[in-house]
Design a protein around this motif. Sequence first.
Motif, PDB file in Angstrom:
ATOM      1  N   ALA A 181      -0.405  25.529   6.991  1.00  0.00           N
ATOM      2  CA  ALA A 181       0.203  24.439   7.754  1.00  0.00           C
ATOM      3  C   ALA A 181       0.478  23.219   6.881  1.00  0.00           C
ATOM      4  O   ALA A 181       1.514  22.565   7.031  1.00  0.00           O
ATOM      5  N   ARG A 182      -0.434  22.887   5.980  1.00  0.00           N
ATOM      6  CA  ARG A 182      -0.283  21.660   5.190  1.00  0.00           C
ATOM      7  C   ARG A 182       1.056  21.594   4.441  1.00  0.00           C
ATOM      8  O   ARG A 182       1.764  20.602   4.537  1.00  0.00           O
ATOM      9  N   PRO A 183       1.453  22.642   3.688  1.00  0.00           N
ATOM     10  CA  PRO A 183       2.744  22.550   2.983  1.00  0.00           C
ATOM     11  C   PRO A 183       3.933  22.406   3.943  1.00  0.00           C
ATOM     12  O   PRO A 183       4.890  21.696   3.643  1.00  0.00           O
ATOM     13  N   MET A 184       3.860  23.071   5.094  1.00  0.00           N
ATOM     14  CA  MET A 184       4.944  22.938   6.073  1.00  0.00           C
ATOM     15  C   MET A 184       5.041  21.506   6.585  1.00  0.00           C
ATOM     16  O   MET A 184       6.137  20.941   6.683  1.00  0.00           O
ATOM     17  N   LEU A 185       3.906  20.924   6.908  1.00  0.00           N
ATOM     18  CA  LEU A 185       3.893  19.559   7.440  1.00  0.00           C
ATOM     19  C   LEU A 185       4.282  18.546   6.367  1.00  0.00           C
ATOM     20  O   LEU A 185       4.962  17.558   6.659  1.00  0.00           O
ATOM     21  N   GLU A 186       3.879  18.783   5.134  1.00  0.00           N
ATOM     22  CA  GLU A 186       4.291  17.901   4.028  1.00  0.00           C
ATOM     23  C   GLU A 186       5.804  17.964   3.822  1.00  0.00           C
ATOM     24  O   GLU A 186       6.447  16.935   3.597  1.00  0.00           O
ATOM     25  N   ARG A 187       6.376  19.170   3.908  1.00  0.00           N
ATOM     26  CA  ARG A 187       7.833  19.299   3.772  1.00  0.00           C
ATOM     27  C   ARG A 187       8.543  18.543   4.892  1.00  0.00           C
ATOM     28  O   ARG A 187       9.550  17.864   4.656  1.00  0.00           O
ATOM     29  N   LEU A 188       8.037  18.657   6.112  1.00  0.00           N
ATOM     30  CA  LEU A 188       8.612  17.935   7.246  1.00  0.00           C
ATOM     31  C   LEU A 188       8.544  16.428   7.006  1.00  0.00           C
ATOM     32  O   LEU A 188       9.516  15.704   7.210  1.00  0.00           O
ATOM     33  N   ARG A 189       7.392  15.937   6.543  1.00  0.00           N
ATOM     34  CA  ARG A 189       7.223  14.513   6.266  1.00  0.00           C
ATOM     35  C   ARG A 189       8.226  14.023   5.219  1.00  0.00           C
ATOM     36  O   ARG A 189       8.885  13.003   5.392  1.00  0.00           O
ATOM     37  N   VAL A 190       8.382  14.787   4.155  1.00  0.00           N
ATOM     38  CA  VAL A 190       9.315  14.422   3.081  1.00  0.00           C
ATOM     39  C   VAL A 190      10.768  14.465   3.581  1.00  0.00           C
ATOM     40  O   VAL A 190      11.567  13.586   3.257  1.00  0.00           O
ATOM     41  N   LEU A 191      11.109  15.485   4.366  1.00  0.00           N
ATOM     42  CA  LEU A 191      12.471  15.569   4.925  1.00  0.00           C
ATOM     43  C   LEU A 191      12.796  14.344   5.777  1.00  0.00           C
ATOM     44  O   LEU A 191      13.896  13.798   5.694  1.00  0.00           O
ATOM     45  N   GLY A 195       0.190   5.174   6.647  1.00  0.00           N
ATOM     46  CA  GLY A 195       1.319   5.948   7.147  1.00  0.00           C
ATOM     47  C   GLY A 195       1.943   6.838   6.098  1.00  0.00           C
ATOM     48  O   GLY A 195       1.486   6.912   4.966  1.00  0.00           O
ATOM     49  N   ASP A 196       3.002   7.522   6.522  1.00  0.00           N
ATOM     50  CA  ASP A 196       3.760   8.417   5.654  1.00  0.00           C
ATOM     51  C   ASP A 196       2.851   9.433   4.971  1.00  0.00           C
ATOM     52  O   ASP A 196       2.880   9.586   3.745  1.00  0.00           O
ATOM     53  N   ARG A 197       2.028  10.104   5.779  1.00  0.00           N
ATOM     54  CA  ARG A 197       1.105  11.100   5.237  1.00  0.00           C
ATOM     55  C   ARG A 197       0.718  12.102   6.305  1.00  0.00           C
ATOM     56  O   ARG A 197       0.956  11.876   7.490  1.00  0.00           O
ATOM     57  N   VAL A 198       0.100  13.190   5.876  1.00  0.00           N
ATOM     58  CA  VAL A 198      -0.410  14.224   6.776  1.00  0.00           C
ATOM     59  C   VAL A 198      -1.929  14.147   6.729  1.00  0.00           C
ATOM     60  O   VAL A 198      -2.516  14.121   5.639  1.00  0.00           O
ATOM     61  N   VAL A 199      -2.562  14.079   7.912  1.00  0.00           N
ATOM     62  CA  VAL A 199      -4.021  14.050   7.985  1.00  0.00           C
ATOM     63  C   VAL A 199      -4.475  15.146   8.938  1.00  0.00           C
ATOM     64  O   VAL A 199      -3.952  15.261  10.055  1.00  0.00           O
ATOM     65  N   PHE A 200      -5.427  15.952   8.485  1.00  0.00           N
ATOM     66  CA  PHE A 200      -6.037  16.976   9.333  1.00  0.00           C
ATOM     67  C   PHE A 200      -7.335  16.443   9.891  1.00  0.00           C
ATOM     68  O   PHE A 200      -8.052  15.712   9.221  1.00  0.00           O
TER      69      PHE A 200
END
Length: 85
Positions: A20-30, A79-84
């Motif tokens: 999930a992390r790489p998918m969510l990071e890609r979404l954040r960057v997009l 902000g602008d980050r992914v947190v689990f």
Amino acid sequence: LNLGRDRFALVLADTSPDDARPMLERLRVLIANRSWRHLPSNIRVSASIGAAIGTDGVDTEHLFTTAEEAMLNAKRAGGDRVVFH
């Protein structure tokens, strides 16, 4: 799912945190790199993403609450980050 205002839910079934992390990071960057032509140039768009991992038997409401807590932690951290959670 649109949860109102600026909150959305994305359900990734049968997905581990490692997947999930790489998918969510890609979404954040997009989102951050997208051209938002209709916005004034001084407005920056970013995503603070909170993620929660469920297992069999975990209550859906608990998952949403946990993910929202993680999202708020992402915002508090700048902000602008992914947190689990």
